[in-house]
Design an enzyme around this catalytic site. Structure first.
Site, PDB file in Angstrom:
ATOM      1  N   ASP A 183      84.788  42.635  72.124  1.00 32.98           N
ATOM      2  CA  ASP A 183      84.698  43.448  70.996  1.00 32.98           C
ATOM      3  C   ASP A 183      86.158  43.471  71.184  1.00 32.98           C
ATOM      4  O   ASP A 183      87.255  42.910  71.800  1.00 32.98           O
ATOM      5  CB  ASP A 183      83.780  44.056  71.577  1.00 32.98           C
ATOM      6  CG  ASP A 183      84.123  44.878  69.881  1.00 32.98           C
ATOM      7  OD1 ASP A 183      84.408  45.241  68.621  1.00 32.98           O
ATOM      8  OD2 ASP A 183      82.703  45.422  69.343  1.00 32.98           O
ATOM      9  N   HIS A 246      85.740  41.518  65.365  1.00 34.46           N
ATOM     10  CA  HIS A 246      85.828  42.564  66.675  1.00 34.46           C
ATOM     11  C   HIS A 246      86.713  40.956  67.238  1.00 34.46           C
ATOM     12  O   HIS A 246      86.269  41.000  69.206  1.00 34.46           O
ATOM     13  CB  HIS A 246      84.710  42.383  67.244  1.00 34.46           C
ATOM     14  CG  HIS A 246      83.961  43.611  66.306  1.00 34.46           C
ATOM     15  ND1 HIS A 246      83.980  45.417  66.387  1.00 34.46           N
ATOM     16  CD2 HIS A 246      83.186  43.405  64.952  1.00 34.46           C
ATOM     17  CE1 HIS A 246      83.019  45.287  65.758  1.00 34.46           C
ATOM     18  NE2 HIS A 246      83.048  44.844  64.318  1.00 34.46           N
ATOM     19  N   GLU A 310      80.978  43.148  59.801  1.00 32.36           N
ATOM     20  CA  GLU A 310      81.925  43.933  60.041  1.00 32.36           C
ATOM     21  C   GLU A 310      82.884  43.260  59.376  1.00 32.36           C
ATOM     22  O   GLU A 310      84.248  43.625  59.747  1.00 32.36           O
ATOM     23  CB  GLU A 310      81.860  45.262  60.555  1.00 32.36           C
ATOM     24  CG  GLU A 310      81.114  46.283  61.153  1.00 32.36           C
ATOM     25  CD  GLU A 310      81.756  47.664  62.122  1.00 32.36           C
ATOM     26  OE1 GLU A 310      81.189  49.033  61.857  1.00 32.36           O
ATOM     27  OE2 GLU A 310      82.411  46.897  62.619  1.00 32.36           O
TER      28      GLU A 310
END
Ligand code: TNX
Length: 537
Positions: A183, A246, A310
């Site tokens: 991440d 990420h 996301e």
């Protein structure tokens, strides 16, 4: 009635053995079984030492019987029943011995775990023997997927902590460890072809952004060890390599793969290099190589999770990238969502080519990926339509909605640190899940199972991570195993009490909901939460 410590006796309904998760059916049978402290038992070879330790915790010193037929526990390999789960088992305690029937090693292991929990709750006599009331237990899981996700990237847990988690997961018949290994703050898995991923990308965490921070990652040897450790406990480890978002840690190591990100007005460090370049041939080849090494490390995973969450938060720079423009023209893509879809399909195909299903967060559910070879993790609790649509499209879905499955949410109204979003995730909410989703029978058929997910932006210490995870993960384990008509929160609470002690004896200090033990907090800057509308916390 079972002999269990007097404190619990009064509150337990009849025919409730001290077993978590609660079995599908239990019936008292005639007589009792008297067992000596030095228990003569022939244990299945592969996991002999582990099983011996489990029995030792239940108060026995297992010894190998001279004649295996005289074993106090008889493991019987039964043929798999057509409609039954491969993890099913039958546990019969008769006046002569314990018989565990199962079709698979996992079923055997669960039968032993149930016996050990039950026997631990029976007090030994002064001479060390235990007299256990006879019972017949038939058991199998409601869901095939009973998982826990650990975010290693925001704050690193490490080998010892992971093994502790796996031990506890096994006790509660959880069978999937979803390992979020990469991440923005850190890259935690050694990739031989790209050593800078761990030389540079593994330094730092959510709360330590120093370029010279210590490296924190798993070597490939450690990963193999953890995968084997899990396998002995009937747990499959699912790796996650998050892309195209990420990605900051990887891009810090290999800036040539930068696809740009976004800048938080209040924190310039968050996260300007959020994405991998979605269209550059060298970046795609790099990601292919990473996935190839990952596949080799997790041969039994069945699915590689490639994130997909996301992305739109960080794609603002994509229109400026010549390779993106060229791709859009060549493939007739109208917008950035089209680029994202193209990338997701491209990487999912690579994963399938390696012999795995492609798994991703629920953003991948409308990209036309083949349902038979894709697994979707539903996480956006505020988008139930995404779940319905994924199920209707035939995707197998792992349920891990923020409410109530995210363990970075607070668990008690008095708690100050952690997330809230129209409320928080209490122990009871976890246990109650998923009834409020009102899944139809046909929808439930596509639900793979339930997973608790621990995001660690706001959990820098192991103590706090343990506090957030336990005992809620036990409630989710029961939600994932026990059929609706056998769930009862009052009974669960009674069976939970001794488990808090078991956890402490295993180096894990849980939140104690019975005494409302003091909240364990960490000093930190709170985590990034770009998806949440309004004030962040
Ligand atoms: C959303 S869940 C994220 C994570 C955060 C989490 C915090 C998901 C697919 N993305 O990156 O850690 O919220 O609760």
């Amino acid at each position: 009635m079972f002999r269990i410590p007097v404190v619990l006796l009064a509150a337990l309904p009849a025919a409730t053995a001290a077993i978590i998760p609660r079995p599908v059916s239990e019936s008292k049978t005639a007589g009792t079984l008297v067992l000596p402290k030095h228990l003569p038992v022939a244990l299945p070879d592969e996991t002999g030492r582990l099983n011996a330790r489990i029995l030792a915790e239940a108060g026995f010193f297992p010894t190998r019987p001279v004649d295996p037929a005289k074993s106090a526990i008889l493991f019987v390999k039964s043929p798999p029943a057509p409609e039954s789960s491969p993890e099913a088992y039958q546990l019969d305690i008769t006046p002569q011995r314990i018989v565990i029937k199962a079709a698979t090693p996992a079923g055997q292991f669960y039968g032993l775990q149930s016996f050990a929990q039950l026997a631990a709750a029976t007090k030994a006599k002064p001479d060390g023997t235990k007299e256990i009331p006879c019972v017949s237990i038939t058991d199998s899981p409601r869901f095939a997927w009973r998982g826990f996700m650990l975010d290693e990237a925001r704050h690193f847990t490490g080998e010892e902590g992971v093994k502790r988690i796996l031990d506890a997961m096994a006790r509660y018949k959880l069978n999937r460890f979803h390992w979020h290994l990469t991440d923005s703050p850190g890259w935690r898995i050694e990739i031989k072809k790209y050593p800078k991923l761990t030389e540079i990308g593994s330094r730092g965490s959510e709360t330590d952004r120093r370029p010279g921070a210590p490296r924190e990652f798993y070597t490939q040897e450690q990963i193999k060890g953890i995968v084997a450790y899990a396998k002995a406990r009937a747990i499959t480890v699912i790796p996650e390599i998050d892309m195209p978002g990420h990605a900051d840690a990887a891009v810090r190591a290999y800036p040539e793969h930068d696809g740009g990100g976004y800048q938080k007005p209040d924190d310039p460090n968050k996260w300007p290099h959020f994405t991998f370049h979605p269209a550059k041939p060298e970046t795609l080849a790099f990601l292919d190589d990473v996935l190839t090494e990952v596949g080799a490390l997790f041969p039994d995973a069945g699915v590689i999770h490639f994130g997909g969450d996301e992305v739109h938060f960080g794609w603002g720079k994509w229109p400026e990238l010549p390779d993106v423009r060229a791709l859009m023209a060549a493939e007739n893509l109208n917008d950035l969502a089209g680029v994202e879809t193209w990338f997701v399909r491209r990487m999912a195909a690579k994963i399938r080519g390696l012999g795995f299903k492609a798994g991703g967060w629920d953003e991948i559910a409308n990209r036309g990926l083949p349902p038979g070879e894709t697994i979707v993790w539903w996480w956006r609790h505020d988008k139930p339509d995404v779940l319905r649509q994924a199920l209707a499209s035939g995707y197998p879905v792992v349920l891990t909605p923020r409410r109530p499955c995210y363990l970075d949410f607070v668990q008690h109204e008095s708690h100050q640190q952690g997330r809230r979003w129209d409320g928080f995730n209490s122990l009871e909410d976890c246990h109650r899940f998923p009834i409020d989703l009102k899944l139809s029978t046909s929808e439930e058929r596509n639900v793979l199972g339930i997973q608790g997910s621990l995001w660690t932006e706001a959990a820098a210490s192991q103590q706090r991570r343990d506090f957030l995870t336990w005992p809620r993960l036990i409630a989710l384990a029961e939600a994932a195993w026990t059929p609706e008509n056998r769930k009862d929160f009052t009974s669960f609470q009674e069976r939970l009490k001794p488990e808090l002690i078991w956890l402490k004896n295993h180096g894990i200090t849980p939140f104690d909901p019975f005494t409302n033990s003091p909240e364990i907090t960490d000093k930190l800057t709170t985590g990034d939460d770009p998806d949440k509308p309004g004030p962040s916390r």
